[in-house]
Design a protein around this motif. Structure first.
Motif, mmCIF file in Angstrom:
data_model
loop_
_atom_site.group_PDB
_atom_site.id
_atom_site.type_symbol
_atom_site.label_atom_id
_atom_site.label_comp_id
_atom_site.label_asym_id
_atom_site.label_seq_id
_atom_site.Cartn_x
_atom_site.Cartn_y
_atom_site.Cartn_z
ATOM 1 N N ALA A 63 0.847 -1.193 0.000
ATOM 2 C CA ALA A 63 0.000 0.000 0.000
ATOM 3 C C ALA A 63 0.882 1.242 0.000
ATOM 4 O O ALA A 63 2.044 1.187 0.420
ATOM 5 C CB ALA A 63 -0.906 0.005 1.222
ATOM 6 N N ILE A 64 0.329 2.344 -0.462
ATOM 7 C CA ILE A 64 1.092 3.602 -0.424
ATOM 8 C C ILE A 64 0.247 4.696 0.231
ATOM 9 O O ILE A 64 -0.980 4.742 0.034
ATOM 10 C CB ILE A 64 1.569 4.066 -1.824
ATOM 11 C CG1 ILE A 64 0.418 4.048 -2.831
ATOM 12 C CG2 ILE A 64 2.754 3.280 -2.318
ATOM 13 C CD1 ILE A 64 0.721 4.796 -4.105
ATOM 14 N N PRO A 65 0.877 5.554 1.038
ATOM 15 C CA PRO A 65 0.098 6.591 1.716
ATOM 16 C C PRO A 65 -0.414 7.649 0.733
ATOM 17 O O PRO A 65 0.233 7.928 -0.276
ATOM 18 C CB PRO A 65 1.093 7.213 2.691
ATOM 19 C CG PRO A 65 2.431 6.734 2.306
ATOM 20 C CD PRO A 65 2.295 5.588 1.388
ATOM 21 N N VAL A 66 -1.553 8.222 1.075
ATOM 22 C CA VAL A 66 -2.111 9.295 0.254
ATOM 23 C C VAL A 66 -1.484 10.607 0.725
ATOM 24 O O VAL A 66 -1.525 10.917 1.926
ATOM 25 C CB VAL A 66 -3.652 9.351 0.411
ATOM 26 C CG1 VAL A 66 -4.228 10.568 -0.320
ATOM 27 C CG2 VAL A 66 -4.271 8.073 -0.100
ATOM 28 N N PRO A 67 -0.862 11.351 -0.197
ATOM 29 C CA PRO A 67 -0.226 12.606 0.234
ATOM 30 C C PRO A 67 -1.221 13.550 0.901
ATOM 31 O O PRO A 67 -2.374 13.647 0.472
ATOM 32 C CB PRO A 67 0.296 13.207 -1.080
ATOM 33 C CG PRO A 67 0.378 12.070 -2.027
ATOM 34 C CD PRO A 67 -0.696 11.110 -1.636
ATOM 35 N N GLY A 68 -0.761 14.190 1.967
ATOM 36 C CA GLY A 68 -1.582 15.195 2.662
ATOM 37 C C GLY A 68 -2.661 14.609 3.543
ATOM 38 O O GLY A 68 -3.531 15.333 4.023
ATOM 39 N N SER A 69 -2.622 13.292 3.791
ATOM 40 C CA SER A 69 -3.703 12.692 4.585
ATOM 41 C C SER A 69 -3.255 12.361 6.007
ATOM 42 O O SER A 69 -4.022 11.826 6.796
ATOM 43 C CB SER A 69 -4.194 11.416 3.890
ATOM 44 O OG SER A 69 -3.187 10.425 3.946
#
Lengths: 254, 416
Positions: A63-69
């Motif tokens: 999985a990859i993190p959502v920027p700005g979240s």
């Protein structure tokens, strides 16, 4: 889901993954974090163990993190504002010197007088720059590489619920990943573990009082090491204790 | 879900109690307590809280203090070197801060070693010139040292202070002590570092107390450090610190505490040394008044009276008797026939106990540190003794002047 809270009194960490409300395809990592202090009863006295700073680590697999979240991530402004105050001070200094002299000799009196004057003027300019910064303390603050620091503004002991149904971050599944899993760890450095003595009776107070600062600090290391050893079993102490850990493996996408 | 035992279940209270008991049996020194608790220097001190810990006499080579909080830690005779890891540690206000700044500078700045060599080996007057130019904002001319930025210059000068340098350089460095330390906390760190690593270097600490106290006598940090030095291991350092404390008024300001410190048993040698030196400066009769054998010279340390023994009847009687016996034996040697006749008259010594007490009071008035205690505890006796010393000096001055006149007259009369 597999959660391990090594010390039930000190730390409770729970993670859940739920579909995000918007936008579609993103998932919310929901975290609950509760912290308190705990007591250990010894023979004649009692130790209170509390935490002043904790680090929360998150590992994403597939999985990859959502920027700005990320939670607790105030973005620095591109620009900063400053007030400029300019004061101009004019200084005019005047000086006047005067002198007179008289000479007398045998041929007759000779008198003389002289005078001189001087005017000085100066301009002084002073500029004062005033910068306004608004300091906001985030009890849970994002650090680089999916880490969060939990601490009070005055570094006092952590006591209470710090996260409850809060989305720590959003993430999306990586395409063609074999599996998707989220791992969380709550760790504390031994310098952030406060070990204080609880007075049961005047006798026990005397017992603790006889230690000097050096002895007390070294006993604290011994107790922190014992806590770590109780959690870990085998292995070497490296100054950090993992209080809780949790992991979730997500079912395959349909 | 797997959880979750309580602290009480997981920890073994008996182990902790045993640790408490064993630590209670130690002297409290860092190394001994570490050994008792079987702490591992390589791992157990990482990220630890060691604020205000006393590391005296500890050998910290090989210790890993990465990420530890060492603020305010201190001590004497501490051994540490590049094998001690301070990476990421908080060293503010500790005895390790100056060292670690040095360590990082020499590691990161290739010019640092060359600059330091120049400072160490350079001509004292050349270095003195550079210091004055640098810290009095004058144009710098030195080709190498002018390249040092403010922080580099400060670190190099701090390192130099503790090195084996001549008195000119040292005096200049002490003179610019405030300039070579950019903040109060840095000055404290430098002093703690000198104390921790150089406590065996008695000469350096002695010079520090003398020079720094006279140049920075009003500085609260310097004053605090001098008080700390009054408990140093070396008697020479303690003596120097007590003298400095009396000179700059610290002793009088904290009179009861300082007096108690000065009168502790380990300072007996210092007290006797001060008493004997003052007595020698006043003359042989005074020397005889402060030693049990009433010797006029070559007095052994153990014979000298300690401060609490002065004005004591037993000691006074003993000295008076010893003086009388000496006079009798001299008389017997010079006049063997009259010895039996004189014996009776010599029963009462010409140097009575009140005279001995007067001389002892004069000794106390002339001795550094002791004069402060005497003036505070016995102001009337102290004033009287001072007046006697002044009168005697006046008399001696007058006698010398008269003697000079007599010699001059004789020369004039006998000149051809």
């Amino acid at each position: 889901m597999n959660t391990r809270n090594a010390f039930s009194e000190l730390c409770e960490l729970v993670i859940r993954v739920v579909p995000s409300e918007t936008p579609e395809g993103e998932l919310d990592c929901i975290v609950e974090l509760r912290l308190a202090s705990g007591d250990v009863d010894l023979d004649e006295e009692s130790c209170e163990i509390s935490i002043s700073k904790l680090t929360l680590y998150l590992d994403l697999e597939g999985a990859i993190p959502v920027p700005g979240s990320r939670l607790g991530e105030p973005r620095k402004q591109q620009t900063s504002e400053m007030d400029r105050v300019t004061t101009q001070e004019n200084k005019v200094a005047t000086a006047f010197n005067a002198s007179a002299h008289a000479n007398l000799d045998i041929t007759g009196p000779a008198l003389g007088a002289s005078a001189s004057g001087e005017v000085k003027a100066a301009v002084q300019r002073e500029t004062v720059l005033t910068r306004h910064d608004r300091l906001v303390h985030h009890r849970v603050k994002a650090l680089p590489n999916l880490r969060w620091e939990v601490r009070e503004e005055d570094e006092s002991r952590l006591d209470g619920t710090y996260l409850e149904s809060d989305s720590l971050m959003r993430f999306t599944r990586t395409e063609r990943a074999n599996r998707t899993a989220v791992l969380a760890r709550a760790t504390v450095r031994q310098r952030d573990v406060a070990i204080s003595q609880v007075m049961k009776d005047p006798l026990s107070w005397k017992y603790f009082e006889r230690f000097n600062t050096t002895q007390r600090r070294l006993l604290n290391i011994f107790i922190a090491k014992s806590i770590d050893s109780a959690v870990r079993g085998n292995g070497k102490f490296v100054g950090e204790i993992t209080l809780s850990s949790a992991n979730i493996e997500l079912p395959d996408e349909e | 879900m797997k959880s979750d035992a309580s602290l009480q279940d997981l920890l073994n209270p008996e182990d902790i109690e045993a640790a408490f008991k064993s630590v209670a049996g130690t002297s409290g020194e860092f190394s001994e307590t570490c050994a008792t608790l079987r702490l591992d220097p390589v791992r157990d001190f990482r990220f630890s809280d060691l604020r205000n810990v006393d590391f005296s006499m500890a050998d910290l080579r090989g210790f890993d203090f990465r990420g530890a909080d060492l603020r305010g830690s201190y001590g004497t005779d501490i051994i540490f070197d590049s094998s001690t890891n301070f990476e990421g540690a908080d060293l503010q206000g500790s005895c390790f801060a100056s060292y670690y700044r040095e360590f990082l500078l020499f590691k990161e700045n290739p010019m640092a070693a060359r600059m330091y060599r120049t400072l160490l080996e350079g001509d004292p007057f050349e270095i003195s010139g550079w210091l004055h130019e640098r810290y009095r904002n004058q144009r710098e001319r030195h080709s190498i040292l002018k390249k040092a930025d403010r922080e580099t210059a400060a670190i190099l000068c701090q390192k130099l202070l503790a090195d084996d340098i001549d008195l000119t350089k040292r005096t200049d460095l002490f003179y610019f002590l405030r300039s070579i330390t950019t903040s109060r906390i840095e000055l404290r760190e430098l002093m703690l570092s000198i104390f921790a690593r150089q406590s065996e270097n008695t000469s350096l600490i002695e010079k520090f107390t003398t020079i720094a106290s006279s140049l920075h006598g009003h500085d609260p940090d310097v004053r605090g450090f001098i008080i700390q030095l009054c408990t140093a291991k070396s008697p020479r350092v303690r003596l120097s610190a007590f003298k400095a404390s009396a000179n700059i008024g610290i002793f009088m300001q904290n009179f009861e505490k300082m007096k108690e410190l000065f009168l502790c048993p380990e300072n007996v040698g210092i007290r006797k040394q001060l008493i004997l030196e003052a007595a020698i400066s006043l003359g042989r009769h005074h020397v005889a008044s402060v030693n049990r054998a009433a010797l006029l010279s070559d007095v052994e340390g153990e014979d000298v009276l300690d401060l609490p023994e002065l004005f004591e009847d037993a000691a006074g009687t003993k000295i008076s008797t010893a003086i009388r016996d000496r006079l009798v034996s001299i008389e017997a040697r010079l006049n063997p026939d009259g010895a039996s006749r004189k014996k009776a008259s010599a029963k009462s010594s010409p140097v009575t106990i009140p005279i001995i007490y007067e001389r002892q009071a004069e000794v106390l008035c002339s001795a550094p540190v002791l004069r402060t205690i005497f003036a505070r505890d016995k102001p009337v006796q102290s004033m009287a003794a001072k007046a006697r010393i002044a009168a005697r000096q006046e008399r001696e001055k007058k006698q010398m002047a008269e003697e000079l006149v007599r010699i001059k007259t004789w020369i004039v009369r006998n000149s051809p």
